[in-house]
Design a protein around this motif. Structure first.
Motif, PDB file in Angstrom:
ATOM      1  N   PRO A  60       0.801  -1.617   0.211  1.00 25.53           N
ATOM      2  CA  PRO A  60       0.187  -0.155   0.002  1.00 25.53           C
ATOM      3  C   PRO A  60       0.204   1.845  -0.470  1.00 25.53           C
ATOM      4  CG  PRO A  60       0.275  -0.981   2.300  1.00 25.53           C
ATOM      5  CD  PRO A  60       0.779  -1.947   1.638  1.00 25.53           C
ATOM      6  N   SER A  61       0.069   1.963  -0.373  1.00 29.42           N
ATOM      7  CA  SER A  61       1.052   3.379  -0.307  1.00 29.42           C
ATOM      8  C   SER A  61       0.356   3.793   1.067  1.00 29.42           C
ATOM      9  CB  SER A  61       0.421   4.701  -1.835  1.00 29.42           C
ATOM     10  OG  SER A  61      -0.618   4.362  -1.988  1.00 29.42           O
ATOM     11  N   GLY A  62       1.052   4.905   1.119  1.00 27.98           N
ATOM     12  CA  GLY A  62       0.763   5.357   2.718  1.00 27.98           C
ATOM     13  C   GLY A  62       1.093   4.301   4.365  1.00 27.98           C
ATOM     14  N   GLY A  63       1.965   3.204   3.199  1.00 21.94           N
ATOM     15  CA  GLY A  63       2.507   2.594   4.250  1.00 21.94           C
ATOM     16  C   GLY A  63       4.108   2.189   4.005  1.00 21.94           C
ATOM     17  N   GLU A  64       4.376   1.333   4.815  1.00 22.21           N
ATOM     18  CA  GLU A  64       6.412   1.478   5.212  1.00 22.21           C
ATOM     19  C   GLU A  64       6.640   1.812   3.605  1.00 22.21           C
ATOM     20  OE1 GLU A  64       9.803  -1.876   6.704  1.00 22.21           O
ATOM     21  OE2 GLU A  64       7.886  -2.385   6.907  1.00 22.21           O
ATOM     22  N   LYS A  65       7.585   1.960   3.109  1.00 24.58           N
ATOM     23  CA  LYS A  65       7.971   2.403   1.979  1.00 24.58           C
ATOM     24  C   LYS A  65       9.537   1.210   2.047  1.00 24.58           C
ATOM     25  CE  LYS A  65       8.894   4.622  -2.620  1.00 24.58           C
ATOM     26  NZ  LYS A  65       8.624   3.470  -3.050  1.00 24.58           N
ATOM     27  N   VAL A  66       9.236   0.755   0.522  1.00 25.43           N
ATOM     28  CA  VAL A  66      10.687  -0.212   0.510  1.00 25.43           C
ATOM     29  C   VAL A  66      11.360  -0.040  -1.031  1.00 25.43           C
ATOM     30  CG1 VAL A  66       9.637  -1.885   2.382  1.00 25.43           C
ATOM     31  CG2 VAL A  66       8.879  -2.367  -0.607  1.00 25.43           C
ATOM     32  N   ASN A  67      12.185  -0.551  -1.306  1.00 30.84           N
ATOM     33  CA  ASN A  67      12.648  -0.489  -2.631  1.00 30.84           C
ATOM     34  C   ASN A  67      12.572  -1.093  -3.466  1.00 30.84           C
ATOM     35  OD1 ASN A  67      14.405   1.591  -1.466  1.00 30.84           O
ATOM     36  ND2 ASN A  67      15.777  -0.142  -1.065  1.00 30.84           N
ATOM     37  N   TYR A  68      11.622  -2.378  -3.123  1.00 34.71           N
ATOM     38  CA  TYR A  68      11.093  -3.303  -4.386  1.00 34.71           C
ATOM     39  C   TYR A  68      10.130  -4.524  -3.084  1.00 34.71           C
ATOM     40  CZ  TYR A  68      10.933  -6.476  -8.642  1.00 34.71           C
ATOM     41  OH  TYR A  68      10.761  -6.717  -9.664  1.00 34.71           O
ATOM     42  N   TYR A  69       9.306  -5.101  -4.563  1.00 32.99           N
ATOM     43  CA  TYR A  69       8.803  -5.608  -3.294  1.00 32.99           C
ATOM     44  C   TYR A  69       9.292  -7.226  -2.318  1.00 32.99           C
ATOM     45  CZ  TYR A  69       5.506  -5.098  -7.469  1.00 32.99           C
ATOM     46  OH  TYR A  69       4.861  -4.504  -8.516  1.00 32.99           O
ATOM     47  N   TYR A  70       8.666  -7.340  -1.302  1.00 33.00           N
ATOM     48  CA  TYR A  70       8.694  -8.590  -0.314  1.00 33.00           C
ATOM     49  C   TYR A  70      10.285  -7.379  -0.274  1.00 33.00           C
ATOM     50  CZ  TYR A  70       6.539 -11.193  -3.269  1.00 33.00           C
ATOM     51  OH  TYR A  70       5.752 -12.834  -3.759  1.00 33.00           O
ATOM     52  N   GLY A  71      10.263  -6.405   0.312  1.00 34.19           N
ATOM     53  CA  GLY A  71      11.146  -5.769   0.799  1.00 34.19           C
ATOM     54  C   GLY A  71      11.220  -5.381   2.669  1.00 34.19           C
ATOM     55  N   ARG A  72      10.894  -6.033   2.976  1.00 30.03           N
ATOM     56  CA  ARG A  72      10.434  -5.529   4.542  1.00 30.03           C
ATOM     57  C   ARG A  72      11.251  -7.025   5.016  1.00 30.03           C
ATOM     58  NH1 ARG A  72       5.989  -4.856   2.351  1.00 30.03           N
ATOM     59  NH2 ARG A  72       4.608  -3.248   2.880  1.00 30.03           N
ATOM     60  N   SER A  73      12.132  -6.227   6.478  1.00 35.18           N
ATOM     61  CA  SER A  73      12.675  -7.146   7.224  1.00 35.18           C
ATOM     62  C   SER A  73      12.387  -8.558   7.536  1.00 35.18           C
ATOM     63  CB  SER A  73      13.587  -6.246   8.243  1.00 35.18           C
ATOM     64  OG  SER A  73      12.294  -6.259   9.170  1.00 35.18           O
ATOM     65  N   LYS A  74      10.355  -8.747   8.117  1.00 38.93           N
ATOM     66  CA  LYS A  74      10.656 -10.219   8.595  1.00 38.93           C
ATOM     67  C   LYS A  74      10.054 -11.129   7.357  1.00 38.93           C
ATOM     68  CE  LYS A  74       8.533  -7.633  11.594  1.00 38.93           C
ATOM     69  NZ  LYS A  74       7.192  -7.585  12.784  1.00 38.93           N
ATOM     70  N   ASN A  75      10.460 -10.199   5.984  1.00 43.46           N
ATOM     71  CA  ASN A  75      10.500 -10.934   4.871  1.00 43.46           C
ATOM     72  C   ASN A  75      11.631 -11.662   4.158  1.00 43.46           C
ATOM     73  OD1 ASN A  75       9.807 -12.047   1.982  1.00 43.46           O
ATOM     74  ND2 ASN A  75       7.905 -11.301   2.029  1.00 43.46           N
ATOM     75  N   ARG A  76      12.046 -12.833   3.854  1.00 41.25           N
ATOM     76  CA  ARG A  76      12.634 -13.614   3.690  1.00 41.25           C
ATOM     77  C   ARG A  76      12.984 -14.000   2.212  1.00 41.25           C
ATOM     78  NH1 ARG A  76      15.214 -16.369   8.902  1.00 41.25           N
ATOM     79  NH2 ARG A  76      17.226 -16.620   7.621  1.00 41.25           N
ATOM     80  N   THR A  77      12.166 -13.315   1.763  1.00 39.82           N
ATOM     81  CA  THR A  77      12.577 -14.345  -0.267  1.00 39.82           C
ATOM     82  C   THR A  77      13.815 -13.528  -0.354  1.00 39.82           C
ATOM     83  OG1 THR A  77      10.159 -13.077  -0.027  1.00 39.82           O
ATOM     84  CG2 THR A  77      11.191 -12.895  -2.174  1.00 39.82           C
ATOM     85  N   TRP A  78      14.595 -12.583  -0.242  1.00 42.37           N
ATOM     86  CA  TRP A  78      15.621 -12.380  -1.713  1.00 42.37           C
ATOM     87  C   TRP A  78      16.624 -12.940  -0.201  1.00 42.37           C
ATOM     88  CZ3 TRP A  78      13.702 -10.607  -5.502  1.00 42.37           C
ATOM     89  CH2 TRP A  78      13.002  -9.939  -5.847  1.00 42.37           C
ATOM     90  N   GLU A  79      16.733 -13.237   1.118  1.00 49.02           N
ATOM     91  CA  GLU A  79      17.732 -14.376   1.309  1.00 49.02           C
ATOM     92  C   GLU A  79      17.870 -15.854   0.426  1.00 49.02           C
ATOM     93  OE1 GLU A  79      18.896 -15.359   5.518  1.00 49.02           O
ATOM     94  OE2 GLU A  79      17.031 -14.223   5.469  1.00 49.02           O
ATOM     95  N   ILE A  80      15.882 -15.864   0.675  1.00 51.28           N
ATOM     96  CA  ILE A  80      16.251 -17.337  -0.193  1.00 51.28           C
ATOM     97  C   ILE A  80      17.081 -17.326  -1.783  1.00 51.28           C
ATOM     98  CG2 ILE A  80      14.487 -18.859  -1.148  1.00 51.28           C
ATOM     99  CD1 ILE A  80      12.687 -18.084   2.032  1.00 51.28           C
ATOM    100  N   LEU A  81      16.472 -16.598  -2.180  1.00 48.37           N
ATOM    101  CA  LEU A  81      16.485 -16.175  -3.507  1.00 48.37           C
ATOM    102  C   LEU A  81      17.742 -16.170  -3.132  1.00 48.37           C
ATOM    103  CD1 LEU A  81      12.927 -14.125  -5.696  1.00 48.37           C
ATOM    104  CD2 LEU A  81      14.188 -16.743  -5.723  1.00 48.37           C
ATOM    105  N   SER A  82      18.704 -15.286  -3.269  1.00 46.74           N
ATOM    106  CA  SER A  82      19.973 -15.433  -3.063  1.00 46.74           C
ATOM    107  C   SER A  82      20.697 -16.986  -3.109  1.00 46.74           C
ATOM    108  CB  SER A  82      20.854 -14.539  -1.705  1.00 46.74           C
ATOM    109  OG  SER A  82      19.736 -12.913  -2.381  1.00 46.74           O
ATOM    110  N   ASN A  83      20.216 -17.331  -1.952  1.00 47.06           N
ATOM    111  CA  ASN A  83      20.620 -19.086  -1.696  1.00 47.06           C
ATOM    112  C   ASN A  83      20.472 -19.547  -3.011  1.00 47.06           C
ATOM    113  OD1 ASN A  83      21.082 -21.243  -0.452  1.00 47.06           O
ATOM    114  ND2 ASN A  83      21.225 -20.244   1.404  1.00 47.06           N
TER     115      ASN A  83
END
Length: 185
Positions: free
Chosen positions: A30-53
């Motif tokens: 949502p706009s107005g919520g926590e601003k992130v740089n890209y999808y799955y950008g919140r710290s409680k989400n491990r998407t990019w750590e998993i895909l990096s692995n």
């Protein structure tokens, strides 16, 4: 009713224009919520750590070369929901902390979906794999109808650290093993 649009709706990457081999379909940023740089950008989400692995390449939305790496690997994201309209008393639950899907996938909130854009991406990218992390998702009829329109959707274990895993399993290892079985980068 107050309309809340997707925070990336004006970004070039909102609907990816590069060759996509792996499309990850999320719910809503949502706009107005926590601003992130890209999808799955919140710290409680491990998407990019998993895909990096899995890929063997560091994928971090905060890095300057992140989008270049996504394009090189044929990875893209899009959310199923473009915007929501909700009663003013429900707004804090939508743009506040936590981003619970139950706050946006219910009978009190109207949703505008990106389903046609997702189907167009699939059509333009033969052989594409399309993934979601919703599990069974909502029981809401309207939601289920939209999800059914996306053919061959591959369900992945949720990358959220709030997600439950079977007793005796480490969360990250459980997620990583599931994704490794289903994703070949």
């Amino acid at each position: 009713m107050i309309e809340i649009i997707h925070q990336f709706s004006n970004e070039d990457f909102y609907i990816p224009k590069w060759n996509v081999k792996h499309l990850f379909v999320g719910t809503f940023n949502p706009s107005g919520g926590e601003k992130v740089n890209y999808y799955y950008g919140r710290s409680k989400n491990r998407t990019w750590e998993i895909l990096s692995n899995i890929s063997g390449e560091k994928l971090n939305p905060k890095d300057d070369d992140f989008l270049i790496k996504l394009q090189k690997n044929g990875i893209a994201c899009i959310d199923l929901i473009h915007s929501v309209s909700a009663p003013i008393q429900n707004i804090n639950g939508i743009i506040g902390q936590g981003y619970s899907d139950s706050k946006i996938i219910n009978k009190r909130v109207n949703r505008i979906y990106n389903t046609n854009e997702i189907k167009n991406l699939i059509r333009k990218n033969p052989g594409i794999k399309v993934y979601s992390t919703w599990g069974n998702g909502s029981n809401l009829k309207n939601w289920k109808e939209e999800v059914k329109k996306i053919e061959n959707l591959i369900n992945l274990k949720s990358p959220s650290m709030a997600a439950r895993v079977p007793k005796g399993f480490q969360k990250f290892d459980f997620m990583l093993n599931d994704w490794r079985e289903k994703i070949n980068l």
